[in-house]
Write an enzyme that holds these catalytic residues in place. Structure first.
Site, mmCIF file in Angstrom:
data_model
loop_
_atom_site.group_PDB
_atom_site.id
_atom_site.type_symbol
_atom_site.label_atom_id
_atom_site.label_comp_id
_atom_site.label_asym_id
_atom_site.label_seq_id
_atom_site.Cartn_x
_atom_site.Cartn_y
_atom_site.Cartn_z
ATOM 1 C CB ALA A 62 -0.874 -0.025 1.246
ATOM 2 N N GLY A 101 0.444 -5.100 0.622
ATOM 3 C CA GLY A 101 -0.662 -5.070 -0.331
ATOM 4 C C GLY A 101 -0.261 -5.629 -1.694
ATOM 5 C CD GLU A 104 -2.694 -7.756 2.143
ATOM 6 O OE1 GLU A 104 -2.332 -6.571 1.939
ATOM 7 O OE2 GLU A 104 -3.442 -8.087 3.072
ATOM 8 C CD GLU A 124 1.034 -6.032 5.191
ATOM 9 O OE1 GLU A 124 1.834 -6.953 5.506
ATOM 10 O OE2 GLU A 124 0.428 -6.007 4.121
HETATM 11 N N1 3HC Z 1 4.617 3.471 0.139
HETATM 12 C C1 3HC Z 1 5.108 4.666 -0.143
HETATM 13 N N2 3HC Z 1 6.411 4.909 -0.386
HETATM 14 C C2 3HC Z 1 7.226 3.850 -0.339
HETATM 15 C C3 3HC Z 1 6.777 2.550 -0.047
HETATM 16 C C4 3HC Z 1 5.393 2.376 0.203
HETATM 17 N N3 3HC Z 1 4.882 1.177 0.471
HETATM 18 N N4 3HC Z 1 7.832 1.713 -0.063
HETATM 19 C C5 3HC Z 1 8.900 2.455 -0.366
HETATM 20 N N5 3HC Z 1 8.542 3.746 -0.537
HETATM 21 C C6 3HC Z 1 9.416 4.862 -0.909
HETATM 22 C C7 3HC Z 1 10.452 5.146 0.153
HETATM 23 O O1 3HC Z 1 9.940 6.034 1.130
HETATM 24 C C8 3HC Z 1 11.573 5.756 -0.651
HETATM 25 O O2 3HC Z 1 11.232 7.093 -0.902
HETATM 26 P P1 3HC Z 1 12.383 8.201 -1.022
HETATM 27 O O3 3HC Z 1 13.261 7.752 -2.140
HETATM 28 O O4 3HC Z 1 11.633 9.455 -1.268
HETATM 29 O O5 3HC Z 1 13.094 8.193 0.300
HETATM 30 C C9 3HC Z 1 11.498 5.006 -1.977
HETATM 31 O O6 3HC Z 1 10.176 4.442 -2.036
HETATM 32 C C10 3HC Z 1 12.503 3.891 -2.118
HETATM 33 O O7 3HC Z 1 12.429 3.072 -0.968
HETATM 34 P P2 3HC Z 1 13.732 2.482 -0.283
HETATM 35 O O8 3HC Z 1 14.749 3.534 -0.116
HETATM 36 O O9 3HC Z 1 13.258 1.755 0.929
HETATM 37 O O10 3HC Z 1 14.218 1.468 -1.415
HETATM 38 P P3 3HC Z 1 14.865 0.039 -1.271
HETATM 39 O O11 3HC Z 1 15.143 -0.412 -2.648
HETATM 40 O O12 3HC Z 1 15.943 0.057 -0.259
HETATM 41 O O13 3HC Z 1 13.718 -0.897 -0.651
HETATM 42 C C11 3HC Z 1 11.538 -1.844 -0.455
HETATM 43 C C12 3HC Z 1 12.580 -1.176 -1.378
HETATM 44 C C13 3HC Z 1 12.065 -3.212 -0.003
HETATM 45 C C14 3HC Z 1 10.267 -2.000 -1.224
HETATM 46 C C15 3HC Z 1 11.331 -0.970 0.805
HETATM 47 O O14 3HC Z 1 11.050 0.346 0.383
HETATM 48 C C16 3HC Z 1 10.200 -1.397 1.694
HETATM 49 O O15 3HC Z 1 10.370 -2.282 2.492
HETATM 50 N N6 3HC Z 1 9.041 -0.728 1.574
HETATM 51 C C17 3HC Z 1 7.938 -0.917 2.445
HETATM 52 C C18 3HC Z 1 7.202 -2.172 2.148
HETATM 53 C C19 3HC Z 1 6.024 -2.304 3.055
HETATM 54 O O16 3HC Z 1 6.087 -2.102 4.236
HETATM 55 N N7 3HC Z 1 4.886 -2.658 2.495
HETATM 56 C C20 3HC Z 1 3.706 -2.841 3.237
HETATM 57 C C21 3HC Z 1 2.974 -1.559 3.273
HETATM 58 S S1 3HC Z 1 1.583 -1.654 4.332
HETATM 59 C C22 3HC Z 1 0.429 -2.459 3.401
HETATM 60 O O17 3HC Z 1 0.703 -2.878 2.327
HETATM 61 C C23 3HC Z 1 -0.899 -2.559 4.020
HETATM 62 C C24 3HC Z 1 -1.761 -3.530 3.301
HETATM 63 O O18 3HC Z 1 -1.733 -4.765 3.975
HETATM 64 C C25 3HC Z 1 -3.192 -3.025 3.242
#
Ligand code: 3HC
Ligand code: NAI
Length: 698
Positions: A62, A101, A104, A124
């Site tokens: 998400a 997400g 998912e 998450e």
């Molecule tokens: N939403 C918004 N922005 C995101 C994002 C997300 N899910 N994931 C990454 N970004 C952004 C980061 O803030 C960063 O922004 P910036 O360059 O402006 O600082 C940019 O994308 C690049 O991210 P990273 O520097 O972390 O890049 P990496 O290549 O090191 O890592 C990644 C990539 C493994 C995808 C890592 O970003 C990550 O772990 N992201 C989060 C994943 C996550 O937690 N997903 C679950 C979200 S909650 C959800 O999905 C709820 C659902 O169940 C309803």
């Protein structure tokens, strides 16, 4: 504005392509685009639908930037329901990371293929949430409840091959994803494959005993976090409730969690960690120096761990020691550490050997002549360090970066003995350096912009979390720790015990209480550090009185089997020691302190508000760039509970006026010398603002 999602009918395959850099997060525009595309696919001549992503990754979740804002339709669970209901089979093709997400979305698709290098996961929980778009209901229906709980409560992604074994991925490709996925779609079409909906499956329930055991295990690991427990309950419901009822339960839990303090704290940290990697006056595109080889001077506790960090990331290291004996000892510890990793099953013998052979020992300084970066990790002594830097200046090639791992010494005074202070920087690793994620990157007055940019990028390459600190005694982390440690020790001598103080802080969520940390690090470390300081810089003598007596009695902590506690020789479990209580009471008497009851709230307020107050000073002096940087330091370097967001985030949760008022009362009742409110704290309270608001507008 063009949609980040395109749909096209290519032969009999309806291709849905997501292109939302950098990580294809499911923003409102992506959700709307997917909704339109899946609708279009129902109407046209396609026989199968393929969901694939452009860029470096499949959908990584998400869009976290939308959390905390009013929800916008279409909602993800509804959208994924529509995808699963598709009358035509839907195939997800995964590369990079399918997370949250994004995974998912893949689980709602009917079939899943992936590149061998891909990873899938539900992280998450790291944001204080549970999967909120069907993950808690669909994953258990595929893997079984136990493995699904394990994956969701750890938040760790799994490899494509593990996903294949677990049945969440059907096919793996080695070469090119899209070509493989299209060929597979053709195969599925020829076989007249029908949609396969996960929500139609059922899953065996766990027995009451199994569930109780899982609850207990997760609660222990959760250490006060709510989300893991919610995950267990939601996943268990996959066996006992209908899919729709399970989805409702998941939704309610998701809404509860997303509005809570813990998720807000963890989301803050997610962005703080990424923000911390940026230096405000150094553009992102600053050219970086090429770092292919590393030199390390000093192969003791830190040098060895630092060498392993680079070797583990594929970077060759030359490790310099004073003589053969010291070198052998240092390399021996590295061997032993790799051996432990292998025996724990975390690394194969071959992989460990490959890493180990990247570290070459030497006693000849001239072997550093061609390395790209040297890190000095000799004893904590300014003259010795200056001497080493003079020699590095003579030995190393022009353009080499010269770094010190000093904990306290003045990086500027070290830089100035060289003819190239612009190339000098502090790289402050934490012990054990091959494990701890934090790296304080210490910016000297003369450190060049490209040296800083290079080191921030290099940190990421060796899987560290970098935070920039300016020069001061102890930099960000250890400077704040002084006041934290002072109050912990004063709480002990004024009426507590090591156990009562540690327990209060551990109940707050600290990985380890402050007194137990002294024992772990070695009580002699602080003792020696104090020894070389002039009296007026040692701090409140009442604070370290007990520590001094213990060290002088040979109680140095875990390494001698006793310190603030005594340690069981077999289990290394700490136990309160009546001997220590006697010493505390005796020394309190000698200092004229009338011991009194010190409750957990007092312990909490004194220790944490001291930490926060010094953090405020550090911000005011611009030693740290932002409050979030300090939070990252404390969570990754000092065991501060992530679900509290770090000390500075926690300050806003408590409320700055409460903290100021308490500090003022401590000034009256405890000590005027120890308690001076930070001018920044006073200003912010006067302005009626919060720290995060101040940081946004700074
Ligand atoms: N939403 C918004 N922005 C995101 C994002 C997300 N899910 N994931 C990454 N970004 C952004 C980061 O803030 C960063 O922004 P910036 O360059 O402006 O600082 C940019 O994308 C690049 O991210 P990273 O520097 O972390 O890049 P990496 O290549 O090191 O890592 C990644 C990539 C493994 C995808 C890592 O970003 C990550 O772990 N992201 C989060 C994943 C996550 O937690 N997903 C679950 C979200 S909650 C959800 O999905 C709820 C659902 O169940 C309803
Ligand atoms: P240590 O005592 O374990 O190791 C120092 C090593 O340097 C010894 O092996 C010694 O033989 C070697 N050495 C001394 N003079 C040398 C020379 N001229 N040439 C080559 N090698 C030489 O010390 P430790 O704990 O590894 O600390 C090193 C530095 O790291 C210190 O500045 C310390 O403040 C800092 N540090 C220590 C942390 C810790 O928890 N131990 C954490 C973060 C930083």
């Amino acid at each position: 504005m063009t949609s980040p999602v395109s749909y096209s009918l290519e032969g009999r395959i309806g291709v849905i392509r997501i292109n939302n850099p950098p990580v294809n997060a499911l923003s409102q525009a992506v959700r709307a685009g997917l909704e339109d595309a899946i609708k279009a696919a129902q109407q046209d001549a396609s026989g199968i639908v393929l969901i694939i992503c452009d860029g470096r990754s499949f959908v990584a979740g998400a869009d976290i930037t939308e959390f905390g804002k009013p929800p916008m339709e279409p909602f993800l669970p509804d959208l994924l329901g529509a995808i699963e209901r598709s009358a035509k089979p839907v195939v997800a093709a995964i590369h990079g990371t399918a997370l949250g997400g994004g995974f998912e979305l893949a689980l709602a698709s009917h079939y899943r293929c992936a590149l061998r290098s891909a990873k899938v996961g539900l992280p998450e929980v790291k944001l204080g949430l549970l999967p909120g778009a069907g993950g808690t209901q669909r994953l258990p229906r595929i893997t079984g409840i136990g493995p699904a709980i394990q994956m969701m409560t750890s938040g760790a992604p799994i490899s494509a091959s593990d996903a294949l074994t677990a049945g969440v991925v059907d096919k793996i490709f080695d070469g090119e994803l899209e070509a493989g996925a299209r060929a597979w779609c053709d195969e599925l079409l020829s076989a007249d494959t029908q949609p396969r909906r996960t929500s139609d499956r059922s899953v065996d329930a766990l027995t009451d005993e199994e569930l109780a055991a899982i609850r207990a295990q997760v609660a222990k690991r959760a250490r006060g976090q709510i989300a893991p427990m919610e995950i267990v309950e939601a996943a268990a419901a996959a066996a006992t409730k209908s899919f729709e009822e399970g989805m409702k339960l998941e939704r309610e839990a998701f809404m509860r969690l997303i509005q809570g303090e813990q998720s807000a704290a963890l989301r803050h940290l997610f962005f703080a960690e990424r923000e911390a990697a940026k230096i405000s006056d150094i553009p992102r595109d600053t050219p970086k120096r090429d770092i292919q080889t590393i030199g390390i001077v000093g192969g003791g506790t830190m040098g060895g761990g630092i060498a392993m960090s680079f070797a583990n990331a594929g970077i060759p290291v030359t490790l310099i020691e004073v003589n053969d004996e010291a070198l052998e000892r240092g390399l021996g510890i590295i061997d032993k550490n790799y051996g432990i990793t292998v025996s724990k099953g975390k690394l194969t013998e071959e992989a460990a050997a490959e890493r180990r052979q990247r570290i070459v020992g030497s006693t000849d300084f001239s072997d550093l002549a061609s390395v790209d970066l040297v890190i000095e990790a000799v004893f904590e002594n300014l003259e010795l360090k200056q001497d080493i830097f003079r020699r590095l200046d003579e030995t190393c090639k022009p353009g080499a970066i010269l770094a010190t791992n000093t904990s306290y010494q003045d990086v500027n005074a070290i830089a100035l003995v060289t003819a190239r202070p612009g190339d000098v920087i502090g790289l402050h690793f934490f012990s054990p350096a091959n494990i701890m994620k934090l790296l304080e990157v210490v910016r000297g007055e003369k450190t060049a912009a490209d040296v800083l940019a290079t080191c921030m990028a290099l940190a990421k390459k060796i899987r560290k979390v970098p935070v920039m600190s300016r020069v001061c005694y102890g930099f960000i982390g250890n400077r704040m720790l002084q006041d934290y440690g002072r109050e912990a020790q004063l709480c002990v001598i004024e009426g507590g015990t090591p156990d009562s103080v540690d327990s209060a802080m551990e109940a707050f969520g600290m990985a380890m209480g402050p007194l137990a940390v002294f024992d772990l690090a070695g009580m002699d470390v602080g003792y020696k550090a104090r020894e070389i300081l002039p009296d007026d810089q040692k701090g409140d003598p009442r604070a370290y009185r007990v520590a001094d007596v213990l060290v002088e009695a040979g109680r140095l902590g875990q390494k001698t089997g006793a310190g603030m506690y005594r340690y069981d020789p077999d289990t290394r479990r700490r136990e309160p020691d009546p001997e220590v209580l006697k010493i505390i009471e005796r020394e309190a008497g000698a200092l004229g302190i009338k011991r009194r009851n010190i409750d957990d709230k007092e312990v909490h307020d004194r220790i944490l508000f001291a930490l926060i107050n010094e953090g405020m000073n550090i911000l005011d002096e611009r030693i740290a760039q932002r409050p979030g940087d300090i939070d990252v330091v404390y969570v990754y370097g000092y065991g501060f509970p992530a679900h509290r967001g770090g000390p500075m985030h926690y300050a806003d949760v408590v409320g700055l006026p409460v903290i100021l008022e308490t500090i003022r009362s401590f000034r009256e009742t405890l000590s005027a010398e120890n308690w001076t409110p930070s001018p920044l704290l006073e200003r912010l309270v006067e302005q009626g603002t919060t720290l995060s608001e101040w940081a946004r507008n700074r």
